[in-house]
Structures are given as C-alpha cells and as structure tokens.
Design a protein around this motif. Structure first.
Motif, PDB file in Angstrom:
ATOM      1  N   THR A  10       1.000  -1.236  -0.067  1.00 54.18           N
ATOM      2  CA  THR A  10       0.194  -0.013   0.105  1.00 54.18           C
ATOM      3  C   THR A  10       1.010   1.171  -0.038  1.00 54.18           C
ATOM      4  O   THR A  10       1.607   1.398   0.929  1.00 54.18           O
ATOM      5  CB  THR A  10      -0.977   0.052   1.232  1.00 54.18           C
ATOM      6  N   ARG A  11       0.648   2.174  -0.997  1.00 53.60           N
ATOM      7  CA  ARG A  11       1.340   3.320  -1.056  1.00 53.60           C
ATOM      8  C   ARG A  11       0.471   4.323  -1.153  1.00 53.60           C
ATOM      9  O   ARG A  11      -0.599   4.450  -1.794  1.00 53.60           O
ATOM     10  CB  ARG A  11       2.456   3.426  -2.357  1.00 53.60           C
ATOM     11  N   HIS A  12       0.714   5.583  -0.592  1.00 54.04           N
ATOM     12  CA  HIS A  12      -0.007   6.763  -0.251  1.00 54.04           C
ATOM     13  C   HIS A  12       0.879   7.764  -1.093  1.00 54.04           C
ATOM     14  O   HIS A  12       2.081   8.228  -0.774  1.00 54.04           O
ATOM     15  CB  HIS A  12      -0.284   7.321   1.297  1.00 54.04           C
ATOM     16  N   ILE A  13       0.225   8.332  -2.400  1.00 52.13           N
ATOM     17  CA  ILE A  13       0.791   9.389  -3.001  1.00 52.13           C
ATOM     18  C   ILE A  13      -0.082  10.418  -3.171  1.00 52.13           C
ATOM     19  O   ILE A  13      -1.287  10.409  -3.745  1.00 52.13           O
ATOM     20  CB  ILE A  13       1.250   8.821  -4.599  1.00 52.13           C
ATOM     21  N   GLY A  14       0.149  11.640  -2.618  1.00 55.34           N
ATOM     22  CA  GLY A  14      -0.640  12.673  -2.592  1.00 55.34           C
ATOM     23  C   GLY A  14      -2.065  12.250  -1.818  1.00 55.34           C
ATOM     24  O   GLY A  14      -1.852  11.852  -0.540  1.00 55.34           O
ATOM     25  N   LYS A  19      -3.171   0.386  -3.657  1.00 56.74           N
ATOM     26  CA  LYS A  19      -2.968  -1.135  -3.229  1.00 56.74           C
ATOM     27  C   LYS A  19      -2.497  -1.791  -4.359  1.00 56.74           C
ATOM     28  O   LYS A  19      -3.062  -1.912  -5.446  1.00 56.74           O
ATOM     29  CB  LYS A  19      -4.205  -1.664  -2.722  1.00 56.74           C
ATOM     30  N   VAL A  20      -1.277  -2.353  -4.298  1.00 52.99           N
ATOM     31  CA  VAL A  20      -0.567  -3.144  -5.529  1.00 52.99           C
ATOM     32  C   VAL A  20      -0.310  -4.608  -5.071  1.00 52.99           C
ATOM     33  O   VAL A  20       0.105  -4.912  -4.037  1.00 52.99           O
ATOM     34  CB  VAL A  20       0.585  -2.495  -5.735  1.00 52.99           C
ATOM     35  N   ARG A  21      -0.840  -5.352  -5.992  1.00 60.33           N
ATOM     36  CA  ARG A  21      -0.489  -6.920  -5.611  1.00 60.33           C
ATOM     37  C   ARG A  21       0.927  -7.162  -6.405  1.00 60.33           C
ATOM     38  O   ARG A  21       1.061  -6.875  -7.565  1.00 60.33           O
ATOM     39  CB  ARG A  21      -1.545  -7.789  -6.423  1.00 60.33           C
ATOM     40  N   VAL A  22       1.812  -7.655  -5.597  1.00 61.68           N
ATOM     41  CA  VAL A  22       3.212  -7.965  -6.401  1.00 61.68           C
ATOM     42  C   VAL A  22       3.274  -9.634  -6.282  1.00 61.68           C
ATOM     43  O   VAL A  22       3.350 -10.078  -5.467  1.00 61.68           O
ATOM     44  CB  VAL A  22       4.124  -7.333  -5.562  1.00 61.68           C
TER      45      VAL A  22
END
Length: 42
Positions: A10-14, A19-22
């Motif tokens: 999970t990344r917060h940008i602005g 939520k990215v599945r890797v």
C-alpha cells in the motif's frame, strides 16, 4: 483463492492510496528489497 507467491503493498501518493499486488517468483534473481525499491521508483 490465496496466492502464496503474491503480496500486497500500500502506497500513499498525494491524497490517493494505491494497493498493489506484487507477484514473486521463486526462481527470480531480484530480491524482495530490490523489487520494492524498483516499484517505489516507478
């Protein structure tokens, strides 16, 4: 169905949260740390 070769990041940008599945390969030469750093850079 759970995928044992995938993790969520999970990344917060602005004001947007992503939520990215890797997916991980057991035969890959790239370490998990390398993969995370590459994803953040991109």
């Amino acid at each position: 169905m759970a995928d044992k070769n995938a993790v969520f990041l999970t990344r917060h940008i602005g004001k947007t949260t992503y939520k990215v599945r890797v997916y991980l390969s057991e035969t890959a030469e790239e370490t998990m740390e390398d993969k995370i750093l590459r994803l953040i850079r991109n």
